[in-house]
Scaffold this motif. Structure first.
Motif, PDB file in Angstrom:
ATOM      1  N   HIS A   3       0.829  -1.207   0.000  1.00  0.00           N
ATOM      2  CA  HIS A   3       0.000   0.000   0.000  1.00  0.00           C
ATOM      3  C   HIS A   3       0.865   1.261   0.000  1.00  0.00           C
ATOM      4  O   HIS A   3       0.496   2.267  -0.601  1.00  0.00           O
ATOM      5  CB  HIS A   3      -0.955  -0.016   1.199  1.00  0.00           C
ATOM      6  CG  HIS A   3      -0.298   0.209   2.520  1.00  0.00           C
ATOM      7  ND1 HIS A   3       0.535  -0.713   3.116  1.00  0.00           N
ATOM      8  CD2 HIS A   3      -0.350   1.274   3.374  1.00  0.00           C
ATOM      9  CE1 HIS A   3       0.964  -0.238   4.278  1.00  0.00           C
ATOM     10  NE2 HIS A   3       0.442   0.962   4.457  1.00  0.00           N
ATOM     11  N   THR A   4       2.046   1.215   0.649  1.00  0.00           N
ATOM     12  CA  THR A   4       2.914   2.393   0.650  1.00  0.00           C
ATOM     13  C   THR A   4       3.519   2.628  -0.737  1.00  0.00           C
ATOM     14  O   THR A   4       3.673   3.781  -1.160  1.00  0.00           O
ATOM     15  CB  THR A   4       4.035   2.227   1.687  1.00  0.00           C
ATOM     16  OG1 THR A   4       4.739   0.995   1.453  1.00  0.00           O
ATOM     17  CG2 THR A   4       3.461   2.220   3.100  1.00  0.00           C
ATOM     18  N   GLU A   5       3.861   1.578  -1.432  1.00  0.00           N
ATOM     19  CA  GLU A   5       4.384   1.716  -2.795  1.00  0.00           C
ATOM     20  C   GLU A   5       3.313   2.271  -3.735  1.00  0.00           C
ATOM     21  O   GLU A   5       3.605   3.091  -4.612  1.00  0.00           O
ATOM     22  CB  GLU A   5       4.899   0.377  -3.310  1.00  0.00           C
ATOM     23  CG  GLU A   5       6.152  -0.123  -2.603  1.00  0.00           C
ATOM     24  CD  GLU A   5       6.518  -1.538  -3.005  1.00  0.00           C
ATOM     25  OE1 GLU A   5       7.704  -1.909  -2.845  1.00  0.00           O
ATOM     26  OE2 GLU A   5       5.628  -2.289  -3.472  1.00  0.00           O
ATOM     27  N   LEU A   6       2.078   1.827  -3.531  1.00  0.00           N
ATOM     28  CA  LEU A   6       0.978   2.322  -4.356  1.00  0.00           C
ATOM     29  C   LEU A   6       0.771   3.825  -4.135  1.00  0.00           C
ATOM     30  O   LEU A   6       0.518   4.576  -5.086  1.00  0.00           O
ATOM     31  CB  LEU A   6      -0.301   1.556  -4.030  1.00  0.00           C
ATOM     32  CG  LEU A   6      -1.542   1.886  -4.870  1.00  0.00           C
ATOM     33  CD1 LEU A   6      -1.262   1.687  -6.352  1.00  0.00           C
ATOM     34  CD2 LEU A   6      -2.730   1.022  -4.426  1.00  0.00           C
ATOM     35  N   VAL A   7       0.900   4.259  -2.901  1.00  0.00           N
ATOM     36  CA  VAL A   7       0.767   5.695  -2.596  1.00  0.00           C
ATOM     37  C   VAL A   7       1.886   6.490  -3.265  1.00  0.00           C
ATOM     38  O   VAL A   7       1.647   7.570  -3.826  1.00  0.00           O
ATOM     39  CB  VAL A   7       0.786   5.918  -1.070  1.00  0.00           C
ATOM     40  CG1 VAL A   7       0.942   7.404  -0.732  1.00  0.00           C
ATOM     41  CG2 VAL A   7      -0.492   5.388  -0.438  1.00  0.00           C
ATOM     42  N   VAL A   8       3.100   5.973  -3.220  1.00  0.00           N
ATOM     43  CA  VAL A   8       4.242   6.665  -3.828  1.00  0.00           C
ATOM     44  C   VAL A   8       4.057   6.797  -5.337  1.00  0.00           C
ATOM     45  O   VAL A   8       4.265   7.865  -5.920  1.00  0.00           O
ATOM     46  CB  VAL A   8       5.551   5.932  -3.500  1.00  0.00           C
ATOM     47  CG1 VAL A   8       6.699   6.449  -4.374  1.00  0.00           C
ATOM     48  CG2 VAL A   8       5.905   6.105  -2.029  1.00  0.00           C
ATOM     49  N   TRP A   9       3.646   5.709  -5.993  1.00  0.00           N
ATOM     50  CA  TRP A   9       3.432   5.761  -7.438  1.00  0.00           C
ATOM     51  C   TRP A   9       2.265   6.688  -7.796  1.00  0.00           C
ATOM     52  O   TRP A   9       2.296   7.391  -8.804  1.00  0.00           O
ATOM     53  CB  TRP A   9       3.182   4.361  -7.994  1.00  0.00           C
ATOM     54  CG  TRP A   9       4.437   3.549  -8.138  1.00  0.00           C
ATOM     55  CD1 TRP A   9       4.831   2.484  -7.379  1.00  0.00           C
ATOM     56  CD2 TRP A   9       5.481   3.759  -9.106  1.00  0.00           C
ATOM     57  NE1 TRP A   9       6.039   2.017  -7.796  1.00  0.00           N
ATOM     58  CE2 TRP A   9       6.476   2.767  -8.863  1.00  0.00           C
ATOM     59  CE3 TRP A   9       5.688   4.667 -10.130  1.00  0.00           C
ATOM     60  CZ2 TRP A   9       7.630   2.679  -9.624  1.00  0.00           C
ATOM     61  CZ3 TRP A   9       6.850   4.590 -10.889  1.00  0.00           C
ATOM     62  CH2 TRP A   9       7.800   3.606 -10.632  1.00  0.00           C
ATOM     63  N   SER A  10       1.254   6.695  -6.936  1.00  0.00           N
ATOM     64  CA  SER A  10       0.131   7.615  -7.157  1.00  0.00           C
ATOM     65  C   SER A  10       0.593   9.060  -7.035  1.00  0.00           C
ATOM     66  O   SER A  10       0.206   9.925  -7.822  1.00  0.00           O
ATOM     67  CB  SER A  10      -0.985   7.341  -6.152  1.00  0.00           C
ATOM     68  OG  SER A  10      -1.491   6.028  -6.291  1.00  0.00           O
ATOM     69  N   GLY A  11       1.428   9.332  -6.032  1.00  0.00           N
ATOM     70  CA  GLY A  11       1.971  10.670  -5.859  1.00  0.00           C
ATOM     71  C   GLY A  11       2.803  11.102  -7.053  1.00  0.00           C
ATOM     72  O   GLY A  11       2.725  12.263  -7.484  1.00  0.00           O
ATOM     73  N   LEU A  12       3.582  10.184  -7.598  1.00  0.00           N
ATOM     74  CA  LEU A  12       4.383  10.502  -8.777  1.00  0.00           C
ATOM     75  C   LEU A  12       3.479  10.854  -9.958  1.00  0.00           C
ATOM     76  O   LEU A  12       3.736  11.827 -10.681  1.00  0.00           O
ATOM     77  CB  LEU A  12       5.281   9.320  -9.134  1.00  0.00           C
ATOM     78  CG  LEU A  12       6.257   9.540 -10.292  1.00  0.00           C
ATOM     79  CD1 LEU A  12       7.296  10.586  -9.930  1.00  0.00           C
ATOM     80  CD2 LEU A  12       6.935   8.222 -10.690  1.00  0.00           C
TER      81      LEU A  12
END
Length: 341
Positions: A3-12
């Motif tokens: 879920h943290t990786e998904l948030v980072v990619w979403s932020g990008l």
């Protein structure tokens, strides 16, 4: 993918869209205020109002259906630092005028080849961290504690006794109506499309951190577009990334740079620019420093409070935005605050 990786990619992805749109449309609060004040051209200001209205309606829609709780955002403060917040807004707005743009605009300009913005960003990021946890933190904390007021309500709807969704529709509808009331704005798709896209990115950020980032054991802090602290965090990450985790704010900053760079290259608008004089450089350094300090004191920048904070209908955000606008207007009217970007 965690879920943290998904948030980072979403932020990008959100950052890339913001950077690309802002580069192509010239979206900027300072520019909108300057165009309105000096030239009488309200198109940029109407684009910002449109973005504010879309951000407000979209964010409150997410809250109304229960997808996110905006009460968990940093803007929902039970107390108002009635000296630090407006003073911080004033400093940020004036610094924005000195530096010819806010932190978000500086990222977009840097992606477009403007080397002056690099100096602005370094000064902004360093001062922001000095105010958050460095040598300026005691002064900031003293200002916040010395003059604070416990609020009877943290948001405008609570104060007025109205449902959040109703007030969001009223204010958001008024902003959209005013934006599209001018024929010259309706005839400028560059402006209204830019405002529409950037306004949509605010609820997208709430969704990314509040829904994608939800986890019972390791929740991601609810956040969306803001640029003062994230620029400082980005500088820190570049220096101390080993053993640290990439966050939403840093990924947004990286995305804005990438989006602006790609769009500038596609539009053949990428040009190296530097300072015209030592005075110009000093103005940018002072502007970045004032934005870093003021943005921390005001709990956000022209995007963080002007769009994201207002989307929560926080009383503190309205006070901060008033200070930012006043500071920017004072800067716009001073000859030393104006130069070409």
């Amino acid at each position: 993918m965690t879920h943290t990786e998904l948030v980072v990619w979403s932020g990008l992805a959100i950052g890339v869209l913001f950077g690309s749109t802002a580069q192509a449309s010239g979206f900027c609060l300072l520019r909108s205020l300057a165009n309105t004040t000096i030239e009488g051209d309200t198109r940029k200001l109407r684009a910002f109002a449109l973005a504010m209205g879309v951000a407000l309606i979209g964010s409150q829609s997410l809250a109304t259906v229960g997808l996110v709780s905006l009460d968990a955002s940093l803007y929902a403060t039970p107390t108002l630092a009635w000296l630090a917040v407006p003073l911080g807004g004033l400093l940020f707005g004036y610094g924005m005028a000195l530096a010819n743009g806010c932190g978000a605009r500086a990222l977009v300009l840097l992606g477009s080849g403007n080397l002056r913005s690099f100096v602005v960003l370094v000064c902004l990021g360093l001062t922001a961290y000095m105010a958050l946890s460095g040598v300026l933190a005691p002064l900031r904390l003293w200002l916040e504690s010395a003059a604070s007021l416990r609020l009877a309500a943290t948001s405008l709807p609570s104060l007025l006794g109205l449902p959040d969704w109703l007030l969001a529709l009223l204010i958001g509808g008024a902003l959209l109506g005013w934006a599209f009331a001018a024929q010259e704005f309706r005839a400028s798709p560059r402006d209204w499309l830019g405002g529409l896209i950037i306004g949509t990115l605010v609820p997208a950020g709430w969704y990314a951190t509040g829904v994608f980032g939800f986890d019972d054991f390791e929740p991601v802090r609810l956040a969306t577009l803001t640029f003062v602290a994230p620029i400082g965090e980005s500088l820190q990450y570049l220096m101390l990334s080993t053993g640290t985790r990439l966050g939403f704010g840093v990924s947004v900053v990286a995305g804005v740079l990438l989006g602006a760079l790609a769009t500038a290259l596609l539009r053949r608008d990428w040009t190296l620019r530097s300072f015209d004089s030592s005075t110009h450089m000093l103005r940018s350094m002072v502007g970045g420093t004032l934005m870093g300090l003021g943005g921390v004191m005001a709990l956000g920048c022209s995007i963080g409070q002007g769009l994201s904070g207002i989307s929560t209908l926080s009383l503190t955000s309205f006070v901060a935005v008033a200070g930012i606008v006043l500071g920017a207007q004072l800067g716009i009217r001073r000859p030393l605050a104006r130069s070409n970007s």
